[in-house]
Scaffold this motif. Structure first.
Motif, short mmCIF file in Angstrom:
data_model
loop_
_atom_site.label_atom_id
_atom_site.label_comp_id
_atom_site.label_asym_id
_atom_site.label_seq_id
_atom_site.Cartn_x
_atom_site.Cartn_y
_atom_site.Cartn_z
N GLN A 1 1.58 4.34 -2.83
CA GLN A 1 1.35 5.76 -2.58
C GLN A 1 2.62 6.58 -2.81
OE1 GLN A 1 -1.25 6.62 0.95
NE2 GLN A 1 -0.81 4.48 1.33
N ASP B 1 0.84 -1.20 0.00
CA ASP B 1 0.00 0.00 0.00
C ASP B 1 0.86 1.24 0.00
OD1 ASP B 1 -2.30 -1.33 -0.02
OD2 ASP B 1 -2.77 -1.07 2.12
N PHE B 2 1.86 1.17 0.87
CA PHE B 2 2.72 2.33 1.00
C PHE B 2 3.47 2.59 -0.30
CE2 PHE B 2 6.50 4.65 2.42
CZ PHE B 2 5.87 5.69 3.09
N SER C 1 1.77 4.68 5.90
CA SER C 1 0.76 5.12 4.95
C SER C 1 0.76 6.64 4.99
CB SER C 1 -0.62 4.59 5.33
OG SER C 1 -1.09 5.24 6.50
#
Ligand code: GTP
Ligand code: MG
Length: 237
Positions: A33, A29-30, A96
């Motif tokens: 991003q 997820d990180f 995040s």
């Protein structure tokens, strides 16, 4: 605080290198991003510049009204991406963007060094009533010094950054100190790192004593100011 002169176009120093991010692989997820993460320092830099401008205006107003400004100097810096990631890890947050914006308050950092303790509180009182600055948190290490003797007033604020997508309130940490507090904190920082975070007890005790001496100096300067003020029959000072 690692310093970057806010007047320098330091954006190139602020770009997040992919290799910094690669250390944190395993969090997909990180990584997804990453693109937005790369753009963030630029936003924080703009917010910090806006904050700097607001403080400069206060400084000028003070100068015009009183003939001098109690703000001695201002330093700004954007936290290195690596330090942001390390701090998140240290504090146990998952990587995040949301967590970063929520929990890391000092990505944009400003240090304001004032001549007198009293002016620090005057300045913060003023910041608190402005609509273009939101004061989110105040940590008063002047009234309540840290166990090692550290004194400063830390204020977490949010600054509105008007973007095409809308207004985004960007956080910044402002540290306010007197010259004496700044002298102590700079010295302590040097010694602390020099001794690899293991200060011998007697050194720690003497440092604490030095912090008390710095505090006494501040109190003495306030008393002198009061005396001068009486002599000049209440001219603002
Ligand atoms: P950090 O993880 O350090 O940000 O802790 P925190 O979020 O609880 O913030 P705190 O208000 O305690 O301190 C934030 C900043 O204040 C640090 O990054 C330093 O710049 C400064 N600071 C705090 N304590 C000390 C200290 O004992 N000595 C010196 N020299 N600076 C300090
Ligand atoms: Mg902090």
């Amino acid at each position: 605080m690692e310093e970057h002169d806010s007047t320098q176009p330091a954006l190139n120093q602020l770009q997040i290198h992919v290799k910094d991010l690669q250390q944190w692989q395993g969090n997909e997820d990180f990584a997804n991003q990453a693109e937005e993460f790369k753009a963030l320092p630029a936003l924080y830099r703009h917010a910090l510049n806006d904050l700097q401008n607001k403080i400069d205006v206060i400084k000028t107003e003070w100068q015009i009204r009183d003939g001098f400004s109690p703000i001695e100097h201002i330093k700004s810096r954007i936290k290195e991406p690596k330090s942001i990631l390390q701090k998140m890890q240290r504090k146990g947050y998952e990587f995040s963007l949301e967590n970063m914006e929520l929990h890391i308050h000092d990505i944009a950092g400003m240090r304001i060094v004032c001549a007198f303790v009293k002016d620090i509180y005057r300045l913060v009182d003023h910041l608190s009533v402005r609509e273009d600055i939101r004061v989110l948190e105040i940590k008063d290490y002047i009234a309540f010094p840290k166990p090692n003797g550290y004194q400063s007033l830390h204020v977490i604020v949010a600054i509105p950054l008007v973007l095409m997508e809308g207004t985004r309130w960007v956080k910044a940490e402002i540290q306010l100190r007197t010259l004496a507090m700044d002298f102590w904190a700079s010295m302590e920082h040097i010694l602390y790192y020099k001794f690899d975070k293991q200060l011998p007890p007697h050194v720690a005790e003497e440092l604490k004593e030095a912090a008390r001496a710095a505090d006494e100096l501040d109190q003495k300067m306030l008393r002198l100011r009061r005396e001068i003020l009486e002599l000049t029959e209440g001219d603002s000072f």
